[in-house]
Each structure stands twice: as C-alpha cells, then as structure tokens.
Motif scaffolding. Structure first.
Motif, short mmCIF file in Angstrom:
data_model
loop_
_atom_site.label_atom_id
_atom_site.label_comp_id
_atom_site.label_asym_id
_atom_site.label_seq_id
_atom_site.Cartn_x
_atom_site.Cartn_y
_atom_site.Cartn_z
N CYS A 1 -16.93 -25.89 10.88
CA CYS A 1 -15.81 -26.77 11.22
C CYS A 1 -14.51 -26.00 11.05
CB CYS A 1 -15.82 -28.01 10.32
SG CYS A 1 -15.77 -27.64 8.57
N LYS A 2 -13.45 -26.52 11.68
CA LYS A 2 -12.17 -25.83 11.57
C LYS A 2 -11.70 -25.77 10.12
CE LYS A 2 -7.61 -25.44 13.45
NZ LYS A 2 -6.73 -25.70 14.55
N TYR A 3 -11.62 -26.92 9.47
CA TYR A 3 -11.24 -26.97 8.07
C TYR A 3 -12.32 -27.70 7.29
CZ TYR A 3 -6.64 -25.85 9.98
OH TYR A 3 -5.60 -25.27 10.65
N PHE A 4 -12.84 -27.08 6.26
CA PHE A 4 -13.86 -27.73 5.45
C PHE A 4 -13.24 -28.58 4.35
CE2 PHE A 4 -13.07 -23.91 2.99
CZ PHE A 4 -13.15 -24.35 1.69
N LEU A 5 -11.93 -28.38 4.13
CA LEU A 5 -11.23 -29.10 3.08
C LEU A 5 -9.79 -29.31 3.53
CD1 LEU A 5 -11.36 -30.11 0.09
CD2 LEU A 5 -10.72 -27.78 -0.59
N GLN A 6 -9.26 -30.50 3.26
CA GLN A 6 -7.88 -30.80 3.67
C GLN A 6 -7.15 -31.55 2.58
OE1 GLN A 6 -7.54 -32.82 7.45
NE2 GLN A 6 -9.06 -31.51 8.42
N SER A 7 -5.85 -31.34 2.54
CA SER A 7 -4.96 -32.15 1.71
C SER A 7 -4.02 -32.87 2.68
CB SER A 7 -4.19 -31.25 0.74
OG SER A 7 -3.32 -30.40 1.45
N LYS A 8 -2.94 -33.37 2.18
CA LYS A 8 -2.00 -34.09 3.04
C LYS A 8 -1.41 -33.19 4.13
CE LYS A 8 2.19 -36.88 2.84
NZ LYS A 8 3.25 -37.41 2.00
N ARG A 9 -1.08 -31.94 3.76
CA ARG A 9 -0.40 -31.06 4.71
C ARG A 9 -1.17 -29.81 5.11
NH1 ARG A 9 5.05 -29.56 1.88
NH2 ARG A 9 3.62 -29.32 0.13
N ILE A 10 -2.21 -29.46 4.39
CA ILE A 10 -2.88 -28.18 4.66
C ILE A 10 -4.39 -28.31 4.82
CG2 ILE A 10 -1.13 -26.67 3.64
CD1 ILE A 10 -2.66 -26.68 1.05
N GLY A 11 -4.95 -27.36 5.56
CA GLY A 11 -6.38 -27.27 5.75
C GLY A 11 -6.89 -25.92 5.25
N PHE A 12 -8.08 -25.93 4.68
CA PHE A 12 -8.74 -24.74 4.17
C PHE A 12 -9.88 -24.37 5.11
CE2 PHE A 12 -6.81 -26.69 0.57
CZ PHE A 12 -6.75 -25.79 -0.49
N ARG A 13 -10.03 -23.10 5.41
CA ARG A 13 -11.19 -22.63 6.16
C ARG A 13 -11.65 -21.32 5.55
NH1 ARG A 13 -10.30 -18.18 9.25
NH2 ARG A 13 -8.52 -17.99 10.64
N LEU A 14 -12.71 -20.75 6.10
CA LEU A 14 -13.24 -19.48 5.59
C LEU A 14 -12.57 -18.30 6.28
CD1 LEU A 14 -17.08 -20.23 5.58
CD2 LEU A 14 -15.36 -20.76 3.84
N TRP A 15 -12.48 -17.18 5.54
CA TRP A 15 -12.04 -15.93 6.16
C TRP A 15 -13.09 -15.48 7.16
CZ3 TRP A 15 -7.25 -14.45 5.92
CH2 TRP A 15 -6.48 -14.69 4.78
N ARG A 16 -12.64 -14.89 8.25
CA ARG A 16 -13.51 -14.36 9.29
C ARG A 16 -13.21 -12.88 9.46
NH1 ARG A 16 -11.27 -19.09 13.03
NH2 ARG A 16 -12.43 -20.81 12.14
N GLU A 17 -14.17 -12.14 9.98
CA GLU A 17 -14.00 -10.70 10.21
C GLU A 17 -12.77 -10.41 11.07
OE1 GLU A 17 -15.63 -8.17 8.87
OE2 GLU A 17 -17.23 -9.31 7.91
N ASN A 18 -12.46 -11.29 12.00
CA ASN A 18 -11.33 -11.04 12.91
C ASN A 18 -9.99 -11.59 12.39
OD1 ASN A 18 -11.83 -13.75 13.26
ND2 ASN A 18 -11.88 -13.70 15.49
N ASP A 19 -9.90 -11.85 11.08
CA ASP A 19 -8.68 -12.36 10.47
C ASP A 19 -7.78 -11.25 9.91
OD1 ASP A 19 -8.94 -15.09 10.94
OD2 ASP A 19 -10.04 -15.45 9.07
N PHE A 20 -8.00 -10.01 10.34
CA PHE A 20 -7.22 -8.92 9.74
C PHE A 20 -5.72 -9.13 9.88
CE2 PHE A 20 -5.01 -4.83 9.84
CZ PHE A 20 -5.21 -4.48 8.51
N GLN A 21 -5.25 -9.62 11.02
CA GLN A 21 -3.80 -9.81 11.18
C GLN A 21 -3.26 -10.81 10.17
OE1 GLN A 21 -1.80 -7.85 13.25
NE2 GLN A 21 -0.26 -8.78 11.92
N LEU A 22 -4.02 -11.86 9.89
CA LEU A 22 -3.59 -12.83 8.87
C LEU A 22 -3.51 -12.17 7.50
CD1 LEU A 22 -5.66 -16.03 9.80
CD2 LEU A 22 -3.27 -15.54 10.35
N THR A 23 -4.52 -11.35 7.17
CA THR A 23 -4.51 -10.69 5.87
C THR A 23 -3.39 -9.66 5.79
OG1 THR A 23 -6.14 -9.01 6.51
CG2 THR A 23 -6.99 -11.02 5.51
N LEU A 24 -3.12 -8.98 6.90
CA LEU A 24 -2.03 -8.01 6.93
C LEU A 24 -0.69 -8.70 6.70
CD1 LEU A 24 -1.18 -5.06 7.35
CD2 LEU A 24 -1.04 -5.55 9.80
N ASN A 25 -0.49 -9.85 7.33
CA ASN A 25 0.75 -10.61 7.15
C ASN A 25 0.90 -11.08 5.70
OD1 ASN A 25 1.26 -10.30 9.88
ND2 ASN A 25 0.60 -12.36 10.41
N LEU A 26 -0.21 -11.47 5.08
CA LEU A 26 -0.18 -12.00 3.71
C LEU A 26 -0.12 -10.88 2.68
CD1 LEU A 26 -0.33 -14.49 1.83
CD2 LEU A 26 -2.83 -14.29 1.96
#
Length: 185
Positions: free
Chosen positions: A10-35
């Motif tokens: 699923c897109k988000y396995f966990l949600q709060s009022k404003r944010i969603g949580f998902r799993l890291w994926r192999e193709n998330d390097f740009q997100l990790t680089l930004n963070l």
C-alpha cells in the motif's frame, strides 16, 4: 520483535492527521540524498555524509525492514505527497525487548510539529503492533529541541551513552509500554 508484514503493498501503511509512513525502496536514493545529504539534518548525528554513506544508509534501512520488520520509515505530507523526512525504529536491545526510535526532519518542516506527530504515531504503532516493551531514544547533547520533544513524549532520562558517529556521550532515555498507556488513558 519480528512483525514483518506485507506493508509495501500500500502507499502508506500508517497515517496520522498530516503524514503518511511507507517503506524505503531501492529507487529512493534521491529522497535519501535530500534528507541525509543535508548538513543541517545530519550535523548532530555524525554528518556530513558522503554519497557512499547515504547509499549505505538506504541499504541499512531496507535490510532492517527485511530482518526485523522496522526501519526509520520515510514520511510524507498526506495532502501533497511531499517528503518530510523519516521516523521509525532500529534494533537496540533484543534481550530486553527494546527498540530505538529516531526521526530526521527536513529543515523546511522544522518547528511545525511534524517530529512530534510522527514520533507519537510511530510509538503507538510499535506498542500496538510490535512485540516490544520499551523504546530507547538518545540525542546529541546540543540538540535541545530533541530533548524537549522526548520529554513531551514521556521518555524518562536513564543515562548518558557513547555514540560513535559523534564521538560524544549522548543523553539517553527509555519509554516503557506501561508508562505510555497509563498516561494516554
């Protein structure tokens, strides 16, 4: 502590009022680089990090999910899908049934309650869905915002612990499952 679920279906396995949580994926390097490539995010956790270290961190998070069913999950704004940072867990002391919480938030989202919202959501998820009785947390001695947040989250100071990436003794805390549920009733 092993709660490996098919969370990546699923897109988000966990949600709060404003944010969603998902799993890291192999193709998330740009997100990790930004963070983790942002010195303001990493300066109190041992940064700056090289590109190689950031790639290793992504692999580490993916491996933790495979091995332990936990990671510092990437979090996103529900409204826009924009990446906010990460929040989640890593193994800490399996004999004592304890995991470690961590959260890294991109600077544009600082002082807006995202770390608190994410941490509360993750803690509730951990105590409800993972077989853990305690959550450990530590912070850089100069990170007063984190110190205040841990107090807000009801963590209790226990000791100082050496943290290799900063070569410093970090204030360290524990939140017990019973404490968490007693104060939320």
């Amino acid at each position: 502590m092993d709660s490996r679920q098919p969370l990546d279906n699923c897109k988000y396995f966990l949600q709060s009022k404003r944010i969603g949580f998902r799993l890291w994926r192999e193709n998330d390097f740009q997100l990790t680089l930004n963070l983790w490539g942002d010195i303001t995010v990493t300066k109190l956790i041992g940064g700056p990090f090289t590109i190689e270290k950031i790639r290793e961190r992504l692999s580490y998070e993916i491996e933790n999910m495979k091995m332990y069913g936990i990671q510092y999950w990437p979090i996103f704004l529900l409204e826009t899908g924009e990446h906010v940072g990460c929040c989640g867990f890593r193994p800490y002391d399996q004999e004592k049934n304890t995991i470690e919480i961590g959260f890294h938030i991109l600077p544009k989202f600082w002082r807006q309650g995202f770390a608190s919202e994410a941490a509360n959501t993750a803690i509730s998820f951990a105590f409800s869905n993972l077989n853990v009785s305690k959550i450990f947390a530590g912070h850089h001695p100069n990170n007063l915002a984190c110190c205040e947040l841990l107090a807000e989250l009801r963590f209790q100071y226990t000791h100082h612990e050496y943290y290799l990436p900063t070569d410093l003794q970090h204030p360290s805390y524990i939140l017990e499952k019973e404490q968490y549920y007693l104060k939320t009733i």
